[in-house]
Design an enzyme around this catalytic site. Sequence first.
Site, PDB file in Angstrom:
ATOM      1  N   ASN A 162       0.790 -78.472  65.905  1.00 12.45           N
ATOM      2  CA  ASN A 162       1.347 -77.258  65.329  1.00 12.45           C
ATOM      3  C   ASN A 162       2.530 -76.780  66.152  1.00 12.45           C
ATOM      4  O   ASN A 162       2.563 -76.946  67.375  1.00 12.45           O
ATOM      5  CB  ASN A 162       0.279 -76.154  65.298  1.00 12.45           C
ATOM      6  CG  ASN A 162       0.837 -74.846  64.755  1.00 12.45           C
ATOM      7  OD1 ASN A 162       1.101 -74.716  63.567  1.00 12.45           O
ATOM      8  ND2 ASN A 162       1.038 -73.878  65.637  1.00 12.45           N
ATOM      9  N   VAL A 163       3.499 -76.188  65.468  1.00  6.66           N
ATOM     10  CA  VAL A 163       4.638 -75.541  66.123  1.00  6.66           C
ATOM     11  C   VAL A 163       4.666 -74.087  65.670  1.00  6.66           C
ATOM     12  O   VAL A 163       4.747 -73.814  64.466  1.00  6.66           O
ATOM     13  CB  VAL A 163       5.972 -76.226  65.759  1.00  6.66           C
ATOM     14  CG1 VAL A 163       7.129 -75.566  66.507  1.00  6.66           C
ATOM     15  CG2 VAL A 163       5.921 -77.723  66.058  1.00  6.66           C
ATOM     16  N   ILE A 165       5.650 -69.701  66.833  1.00  3.72           N
ATOM     17  CA  ILE A 165       6.409 -68.774  67.681  1.00  3.72           C
ATOM     18  C   ILE A 165       5.516 -67.592  68.032  1.00  3.72           C
ATOM     19  O   ILE A 165       4.990 -66.919  67.148  1.00  3.72           O
ATOM     20  CB  ILE A 165       7.690 -68.304  66.973  1.00  3.72           C
ATOM     21  CG1 ILE A 165       8.618 -69.501  66.737  1.00  3.72           C
ATOM     22  CG2 ILE A 165       8.403 -67.232  67.800  1.00  3.72           C
ATOM     23  CD1 ILE A 165       9.916 -69.147  66.044  1.00  3.72           C
ATOM     24  N   HIS A 184      -3.028 -67.435  63.552  1.00  2.00           N
ATOM     25  CA  HIS A 184      -2.156 -68.573  63.797  1.00  2.00           C
ATOM     26  C   HIS A 184      -2.942 -69.796  64.262  1.00  2.00           C
ATOM     27  O   HIS A 184      -4.019 -69.682  64.864  1.00  2.00           O
ATOM     28  CB  HIS A 184      -1.098 -68.207  64.833  1.00  2.00           C
ATOM     29  CG  HIS A 184      -0.127 -67.169  64.348  1.00  2.00           C
ATOM     30  ND1 HIS A 184       0.692 -66.455  65.181  1.00  2.00           N
ATOM     31  CD2 HIS A 184       0.153 -66.717  63.094  1.00  2.00           C
ATOM     32  CE1 HIS A 184       1.434 -65.617  64.484  1.00  2.00           C
ATOM     33  NE2 HIS A 184       1.115 -65.760  63.212  1.00  2.00           N
ATOM     34  N   GLU A 226       5.045 -78.946  60.809  1.00  2.00           N
ATOM     35  CA  GLU A 226       6.298 -78.193  60.868  1.00  2.00           C
ATOM     36  C   GLU A 226       7.498 -79.128  60.929  1.00  2.00           C
ATOM     37  O   GLU A 226       8.566 -78.820  60.377  1.00  2.00           O
ATOM     38  CB  GLU A 226       6.296 -77.266  62.086  1.00  2.00           C
ATOM     39  CG  GLU A 226       5.509 -75.986  61.927  1.00  2.00           C
ATOM     40  CD  GLU A 226       4.003 -76.168  62.048  1.00  2.00           C
ATOM     41  OE1 GLU A 226       3.250 -75.227  61.753  1.00  2.00           O
ATOM     42  OE2 GLU A 226       3.568 -77.279  62.454  1.00  2.00           O
ATOM     43  N   GLU A 275       7.488 -54.479  69.659  1.00  3.06           N
ATOM     44  CA  GLU A 275       7.209 -55.458  68.619  1.00  3.06           C
ATOM     45  C   GLU A 275       7.995 -55.200  67.330  1.00  3.06           C
ATOM     46  O   GLU A 275       8.654 -54.174  67.172  1.00  3.06           O
ATOM     47  CB  GLU A 275       5.709 -55.467  68.299  1.00  3.06           C
ATOM     48  CG  GLU A 275       4.875 -56.260  69.300  1.00  3.06           C
ATOM     49  CD  GLU A 275       5.024 -57.769  69.124  1.00  3.06           C
ATOM     50  OE1 GLU A 275       5.742 -58.193  68.199  1.00  3.06           O
ATOM     51  OE2 GLU A 275       4.425 -58.514  69.907  1.00  3.06           O
TER      52      GLU A 275
END
Length: 489
Positions: A162-163, A165, A184, A226, A275
């Site tokens: 998985n990639v 952020i 995620h 991804e 955020e």
Amino acid sequence: MPFHDLRSYLDALDEQQQLLRIEEQVKPEPDISAAACAAAKLGDKSPALLFENILGYHDARIAMNVHGSWPNLAIAMDMPKNTPLKQQFFEFVRRYQNYPGEVEHRDSAPWQEVVIEDDINLFDILPLFRLNHGDGGFYIDKASVVSRDPSLEGKENEDSQNVGIYSIEVKGKKHLGLQPVPAHDIAIHLQRAEELGVDLPIAITIGNDPMISTVGAMPILYNQSEYAMAGALNGTPYPIVKTALTGLDVPWGSEFVLEGRILSRVREAEGPFGEFTGHYSGGRQMPVVEITKVSHRKNPLFEHLYLGMPWTEIDYMMGINTCAPLYVQLKEAFPEVVAVNALYTHGLVVIVSTKTRFGGFAKGVGMRVLTTPHGLGYAKMVIVVDETIDPFNLPQVMWAMSTKFNPEYDLVTVPGLSILPLDPASQPAGMTSKVIIDATTPKAPEEHGHFSQELRDPITTDDWVEKLHNMMQVNSLSQAKDSSKVNNS
């Protein structure tokens, strides 16, 4: 042509007047983040920024606001920079449906030019600075983090790669705090590693090509790659290189690659951090990463992302790439769906336009949004409008809500659902009630309201929109030429 590294993309932005090179000396704080925040206030065509003269550094270069406008995203997709947002959306959807694209394995990469394995000090290697004055430390917030499911072996392990952020706090010379949001994939990998009692190998890549940053922020399915998605969106094979230490595949064009491991069952205080919700995250216990190898290009570019009160770069970067998967997933269940807008605050609000088959249909569409991979952790409010309403046109959406919505019949509240813990309205953190607003025209057997005499635009309106737009462009060019003649005389 697609861009396989950050440098070629910045060159393309420069050629199309979408990059500002800041040559005057700036302070890391507050100048760089303030400039990036200011760029976002210029409107939805703001340029990327490249800082080349930073106080306290000899050769540091920092790129900001790289994804921070619709023209920048159009250029990343090799489209004319003035391509309208809705057209970008449907082109993104078309390419998304070409998944899987091809992936090209290469033997070497530019980021292997400089290798550091002894006496690692991230404060010396990276030009770090705080993005907002209330941040609890220095953050890396636009890195692509690569991980795999350690409970699987062989090809299954590779396929689980998985990639993603995530926000990363630099906590020491070679230690980081990482926030794996439960929705995620990396949270699944970490859970399985800790069940096995082992550390989770990861690779953190910084200064990446524009497409992998876009894909790393997409809510694609767990079993989708991804890199194969980036290949589909680029229309050419996506180049990757296997790291020697962790065996993970990382982008060929990265500026920095940090290899290490998330320490099993170790948690330390992390935060606060400003955020995308426009609030600070607060302090919380988060996993700890130990870095054991750093590789980077000579004279590397450090890419950062300012985020705060919307809109900022993150709202552009996580906009279309959130809309497209939602659209495709909804269309599989409801072919009547016309378009999806999940641009606002990373899709906490989702607007769907759809045809309706029967009474209550739109509410069913809204419920499906809440059960998508994105909806489970993010979508808090779903607004459903008729197919005649452009969900990307907020005045039209507000009109639909003003005239079609009756709270007695058209409001659905679902209590006790999951939301990302960063939502400041969640109580307890990570739990919330969610709302569906049905702003469609009632259809039998629904009978409330009186909607039989709705206005429509004159039949040649679209033709005139295009004609007037072209006339305005001609006038703009003419004024620019006249101004140039005056300045040269």
